[in-house]
Design a protein around this motif. Structure first.
Motif, PDB file in Angstrom:
ATOM      1  N   LEU A  34      15.879-103.585 -38.350  1.00 52.75           N
ATOM      2  CA  LEU A  34      14.883-103.123 -37.381  1.00 52.75           C
ATOM      3  C   LEU A  34      15.476-102.088 -36.446  1.00 52.75           C
ATOM      4  N   VAL A  35      14.634-101.541 -35.614  1.00 53.69           N
ATOM      5  CA  VAL A  35      15.133-100.702 -34.522  1.00 53.69           C
ATOM      6  C   VAL A  35      14.924-101.448 -33.221  1.00 53.69           C
ATOM      7  N   GLU A  36      15.819-101.191 -32.278  1.00 57.63           N
ATOM      8  CA  GLU A  36      15.754-101.816 -30.973  1.00 57.63           C
ATOM      9  C   GLU A  36      15.379-100.744 -29.951  1.00 57.63           C
ATOM     10  N   ILE A  37      14.437-101.093 -29.091  1.00 58.20           N
ATOM     11  CA  ILE A  37      13.971-100.178 -28.048  1.00 58.20           C
ATOM     12  C   ILE A  37      14.055-100.947 -26.737  1.00 58.20           C
ATOM     13  N   MET A  38      14.842-100.429 -25.803  1.00 57.32           N
ATOM     14  CA  MET A  38      15.204-101.205 -24.631  1.00 57.32           C
ATOM     15  C   MET A  38      14.643-100.618 -23.340  1.00 57.32           C
ATOM     16  N   ALA A  39      14.284-101.520 -22.444  1.00 60.10           N
ATOM     17  CA  ALA A  39      13.870-101.097 -21.104  1.00 60.10           C
ATOM     18  C   ALA A  39      15.053-100.441 -20.397  1.00 60.10           C
ATOM     19  N   GLU A  40      14.770 -99.432 -19.626  1.00 58.07           N
ATOM     20  CA  GLU A  40      15.837 -98.693 -18.955  1.00 58.07           C
ATOM     21  C   GLU A  40      16.316 -99.391 -17.700  1.00 58.07           C
TER      22      GLU A  40
END
Length: 256
Positions: A11-17
Protein backbone atom coordinates in the motif's frame (compact mmCIF):
# COMPACT_ATOMS: atom_id res chain seq x y z
CA UNK A 1 21.58 -18.12 0.01
CA UNK A 2 18.04 -19.15 -0.86
CA UNK A 3 15.12 -16.74 -0.73
CA UNK A 4 13.33 -15.26 2.22
CA UNK A 5 9.67 -14.78 1.28
CA UNK A 6 6.77 -12.87 2.80
CA UNK A 7 3.19 -12.31 1.66
CA UNK A 8 0.62 -9.62 2.31
CA UNK A 9 -0.47 -6.04 1.91
CA UNK A 10 1.23 -3.57 -0.39
CA UNK A 11 0.00 0.00 0.00
CA UNK A 12 0.91 3.64 0.11
CA UNK A 13 0.99 5.61 3.32
CA UNK A 14 -0.28 9.19 3.48
CA UNK A 15 0.42 11.00 6.72
CA UNK A 16 -0.94 14.04 8.49
CA UNK A 17 1.61 16.82 8.64
CA UNK A 18 0.77 18.11 12.12
CA UNK A 19 0.50 16.36 15.48
CA UNK A 20 -3.11 16.51 16.66
CA UNK A 21 -4.45 16.85 13.13
CA UNK A 22 -7.76 15.05 12.48
CA UNK A 23 -9.27 13.48 9.36
CA UNK A 24 -12.62 15.00 10.35
CA UNK A 25 -11.60 18.21 8.61
CA UNK A 26 -9.25 19.15 5.76
CA UNK A 27 -5.55 19.45 6.57
CA UNK A 28 -2.10 19.16 5.01
CA UNK A 29 -0.88 15.63 4.14
CA UNK A 30 2.49 14.11 3.26
CA UNK A 31 3.02 11.27 0.80
CA UNK A 32 2.34 8.95 -0.87
CA UNK A 33 5.10 6.72 0.50
CA UNK A 34 5.50 3.04 -0.48
CA UNK A 35 4.48 0.91 2.49
CA UNK A 36 2.83 -2.21 3.87
CA UNK A 37 4.52 -4.17 6.67
CA UNK A 38 5.64 -7.15 4.54
CA UNK A 39 6.82 -4.85 1.75
CA UNK A 40 8.88 -2.80 4.22
CA UNK A 41 10.38 -5.99 5.65
CA UNK A 42 11.24 -7.56 2.30
CA UNK A 43 12.65 -4.26 1.02
CA UNK A 44 15.00 -3.96 3.99
CA UNK A 45 16.08 -7.62 3.76
CA UNK A 46 16.89 -7.16 0.07
CA UNK A 47 18.76 -3.92 0.79
CA UNK A 48 21.00 -5.90 3.18
CA UNK A 49 21.86 -8.35 0.41
CA UNK A 50 19.52 -11.20 1.39
CA UNK A 51 17.65 -12.75 -1.57
CA UNK A 52 14.04 -11.86 -0.77
CA UNK A 53 10.71 -11.79 -2.55
CA UNK A 54 7.13 -10.76 -1.86
CA UNK A 55 3.75 -12.28 -2.73
CA UNK A 56 1.15 -9.55 -3.05
CA UNK A 57 -1.09 -7.50 -5.32
CA UNK A 58 -1.35 -3.88 -6.42
CA UNK A 59 -3.57 -1.91 -8.75
CA UNK A 60 -2.57 -0.82 -12.22
CA UNK A 61 -1.96 2.71 -10.95
CA UNK A 62 0.75 5.09 -9.81
CA UNK A 63 0.62 3.82 -6.23
CA UNK A 64 1.24 0.27 -7.40
CA UNK A 65 4.10 1.32 -9.67
CA UNK A 66 5.67 3.36 -6.84
CA UNK A 67 5.77 0.26 -4.63
CA UNK A 68 7.04 -2.17 -7.26
CA UNK A 69 9.80 0.15 -8.44
CA UNK A 70 10.99 0.77 -4.88
CA UNK A 71 11.21 -2.97 -4.17
CA UNK A 72 12.92 -3.64 -7.49
CA UNK A 73 15.46 -0.88 -6.85
CA UNK A 74 16.29 -2.45 -3.47
CA UNK A 75 16.94 -5.79 -5.15
CA UNK A 76 13.78 -7.64 -4.11
CA UNK A 77 12.12 -10.28 -6.29
CA UNK A 78 8.84 -8.71 -7.48
CA UNK A 79 7.82 -11.55 -9.81
CA UNK A 80 4.94 -12.63 -7.51
CA UNK A 81 3.36 -9.19 -7.17
CA UNK A 82 0.20 -9.29 -9.29
CA UNK A 83 -1.08 -6.12 -10.99
CA UNK A 84 -4.88 -5.87 -11.20
CA UNK A 85 -6.61 -3.50 -13.59
CA UNK A 86 -9.74 -1.93 -12.13
CA UNK A 87 -8.63 -2.36 -8.52
CA UNK A 88 -6.85 0.42 -6.62
CA UNK A 89 -3.63 -0.14 -4.70
CA UNK A 90 -4.17 -0.22 -0.94
CA UNK A 91 -3.86 2.89 1.20
CA UNK A 92 -3.24 3.82 4.83
CA UNK A 93 -3.90 7.34 6.08
CA UNK A 94 -2.21 8.17 9.41
CA UNK A 95 -2.74 10.87 12.02
CA UNK A 96 -0.49 11.49 15.04
CA UNK A 97 -1.79 12.18 18.53
CA UNK A 98 -0.16 14.24 21.26
CA UNK A 99 0.40 11.10 23.38
CA UNK A 100 2.59 9.65 20.56
CA UNK A 101 -0.08 7.15 19.46
CA UNK A 102 -1.32 6.94 15.88
CA UNK A 103 -4.72 6.56 14.22
CA UNK A 104 -5.07 4.75 10.88
CA UNK A 105 -7.67 4.72 8.14
CA UNK A 106 -6.98 1.63 6.03
CA UNK A 107 -8.18 0.45 2.64
CA UNK A 108 -6.61 -2.99 2.39
CA UNK A 109 -9.28 -5.70 2.28
CA UNK A 110 -11.25 -3.93 -0.48
CA UNK A 111 -8.18 -2.85 -2.45
CA UNK A 112 -6.03 -4.83 -4.88
CA UNK A 113 -4.32 -6.32 -1.81
CA UNK A 114 -7.56 -8.14 -1.09
CA UNK A 115 -7.07 -10.13 -4.31
CA UNK A 116 -3.86 -11.76 -3.11
CA UNK A 117 -3.59 -15.44 -4.04
CA UNK A 118 -1.10 -18.27 -4.42
CA UNK A 119 -0.96 -18.19 -8.22
CA UNK A 120 1.69 -19.67 -10.50
CA UNK A 121 4.14 -16.85 -9.88
CA UNK A 122 3.76 -17.20 -6.12
CA UNK A 123 4.25 -20.97 -6.37
CA UNK A 124 7.46 -20.44 -8.35
CA UNK A 125 8.76 -17.94 -5.80
CA UNK A 126 8.07 -20.32 -2.91
CA UNK A 127 9.89 -23.11 -4.75
CA UNK A 128 13.12 -21.13 -4.30
CA UNK A 129 12.47 -20.17 -0.66
CA UNK A 130 13.61 -21.78 2.57
CA UNK A 131 12.18 -19.20 5.00
CA UNK A 132 8.80 -17.46 5.33
CA UNK A 133 8.26 -14.32 7.37
CA UNK A 134 4.66 -13.64 8.46
CA UNK A 135 3.35 -10.28 9.64
CA UNK A 136 0.16 -10.39 11.71
CA UNK A 137 -1.17 -7.35 9.86
CA UNK A 138 -1.14 -9.46 6.68
CA UNK A 139 -3.82 -11.82 8.02
CA UNK A 140 -6.51 -9.29 7.13
CA UNK A 141 -8.90 -11.56 5.16
CA UNK A 142 -9.68 -15.20 4.51
CA UNK A 143 -7.79 -15.00 1.19
CA UNK A 144 -4.73 -13.44 2.79
CA UNK A 145 -4.77 -16.01 5.59
CA UNK A 146 -4.96 -18.85 3.05
CA UNK A 147 -1.91 -17.48 1.19
CA UNK A 148 0.13 -17.14 4.40
CA UNK A 149 -0.75 -20.61 5.66
CA UNK A 150 -0.05 -22.16 2.26
CA UNK A 151 3.37 -20.49 2.17
CA UNK A 152 4.16 -21.78 5.65
CA UNK A 153 3.22 -25.36 4.80
CA UNK A 154 5.11 -25.28 1.48
CA UNK A 155 8.34 -24.11 3.09
CA UNK A 156 7.97 -26.25 6.21
CA UNK A 157 7.49 -29.35 4.02
CA UNK A 158 10.97 -28.69 2.59
CA UNK A 159 12.55 -28.37 6.03
CA UNK A 160 12.45 -24.56 5.97
CA UNK A 161 11.70 -22.18 8.81
CA UNK A 162 9.14 -19.52 9.76
CA UNK A 163 9.41 -16.22 11.61
CA UNK A 164 6.37 -14.39 12.96
CA UNK A 165 5.97 -10.71 13.86
CA UNK A 166 2.43 -10.08 15.25
CA UNK A 167 2.49 -6.39 14.22
CA UNK A 168 -1.05 -6.01 15.53
CA UNK A 169 -3.13 -2.95 14.63
CA UNK A 170 -6.34 -2.44 16.63
CA UNK A 171 -8.07 -1.23 13.46
CA UNK A 172 -7.75 -4.69 11.86
CA UNK A 173 -7.66 -6.97 14.93
CA UNK A 174 -11.38 -7.75 14.54
CA UNK A 175 -11.02 -8.99 10.95
CA UNK A 176 -12.73 -12.32 10.30
CA UNK A 177 -10.57 -15.26 11.31
CA UNK A 178 -7.60 -13.14 12.39
CA UNK A 179 -7.34 -14.38 15.99
CA UNK A 180 -7.41 -18.04 14.95
CA UNK A 181 -4.90 -17.36 12.17
CA UNK A 182 -2.50 -15.62 14.57
CA UNK A 183 -2.58 -18.66 16.86
CA UNK A 184 -2.09 -21.03 13.90
CA UNK A 185 0.93 -19.12 12.62
CA UNK A 186 2.50 -19.01 16.09
CA UNK A 187 2.09 -22.78 16.38
CA UNK A 188 4.11 -23.24 13.16
CA UNK A 189 6.71 -20.54 13.85
CA UNK A 190 10.36 -21.06 14.74
CA UNK A 191 11.20 -17.42 15.52
CA UNK A 192 8.75 -15.13 17.34
CA UNK A 193 9.23 -11.34 17.19
CA UNK A 194 6.67 -9.58 19.42
CA UNK A 195 6.80 -5.92 20.40
CA UNK A 196 6.11 -5.01 24.02
CA UNK A 197 2.65 -6.10 25.16
CA UNK A 198 2.14 -8.30 22.08
CA UNK A 199 3.97 -10.98 24.06
CA UNK A 200 0.95 -11.33 26.34
CA UNK A 201 -1.58 -11.72 23.52
CA UNK A 202 -0.41 -15.32 23.20
CA UNK A 203 0.25 -16.24 26.83
CA UNK A 204 -1.79 -16.46 30.01
CA UNK A 205 1.24 -15.42 32.08
CA UNK A 206 1.33 -12.10 33.90
CA UNK A 207 5.06 -11.40 33.76
CA UNK A 208 7.61 -11.36 30.94
CA UNK A 209 9.77 -14.30 32.06
CA UNK A 210 6.82 -16.62 32.59
CA UNK A 211 5.33 -15.66 29.23
CA UNK A 212 8.64 -16.30 27.45
CA UNK A 213 9.07 -19.68 29.19
CA UNK A 214 5.51 -20.69 28.30
CA UNK A 215 5.91 -19.78 24.64
CA UNK A 216 9.32 -21.43 24.27
CA UNK A 217 7.83 -24.62 25.73
CA UNK A 218 5.37 -24.72 22.82
CA UNK A 219 8.19 -25.40 20.36
CA UNK A 220 9.60 -22.01 19.35
CA UNK A 221 13.36 -21.93 18.75
CA UNK A 222 13.70 -18.38 19.99
CA UNK A 223 11.86 -15.18 20.87
CA UNK A 224 13.13 -11.68 20.19
CA UNK A 225 11.14 -9.26 22.34
CA UNK A 226 11.33 -5.75 20.90
CA UNK A 227 11.17 -2.91 23.44
CA UNK A 228 11.43 0.25 21.37
CA UNK A 229 13.92 2.73 22.79
CA UNK A 230 14.90 0.17 25.46
CA UNK A 231 16.29 -2.16 22.79
CA UNK A 232 15.47 -5.87 22.49
CA UNK A 233 15.98 -9.16 24.31
CA UNK A 234 16.75 -12.46 22.58
CA UNK A 235 15.47 -15.56 24.42
CA UNK A 236 16.06 -19.24 23.64
CA UNK A 237 16.16 -22.49 25.61
CA UNK A 238 19.66 -21.68 26.89
CA UNK A 239 19.09 -18.19 28.22
CA UNK A 240 18.72 -14.57 27.20
CA UNK A 241 20.81 -11.82 25.63
CA UNK A 242 19.79 -8.17 25.93
CA UNK A 243 20.77 -5.47 23.46
CA UNK A 244 20.30 -1.77 24.12
CA UNK A 245 18.62 0.48 21.61
CA UNK A 246 20.44 2.88 19.32
CA UNK A 247 20.27 6.53 20.34
CA UNK A 248 18.61 8.30 17.41
CA UNK A 249 16.51 11.34 16.67
CA UNK A 250 13.03 10.18 15.71
CA UNK A 251 11.90 11.43 12.32
CA UNK A 252 8.65 9.49 11.96
CA UNK A 253 7.46 6.23 13.59
CA UNK A 254 5.50 5.25 10.49
CA UNK A 255 7.43 2.78 8.36
CA UNK A 256 10.42 2.94 10.73
Amino acid sequence: MRKLVSAGEILVEIMAERIGQSFLEPGPLLGPYPSGAPAIFIGQAAALGQPAGLIGAVGDDDFGRLNIERLRALGADVSAIAVHKGHATGTAFVTYRADASRHFVFNIRNSASGRIETDGAATNLLASADHVHVMGSSLFSDRAIAVALSAIETVKAKGGTVSFDPNIRREIMQASGMRGALDHVLARADIFLPSGEELFLFSSAKDEKSAVDELLARGLSCIVLKKGAAGAVYHDHHGAVASSGFAVDEVDPTGA
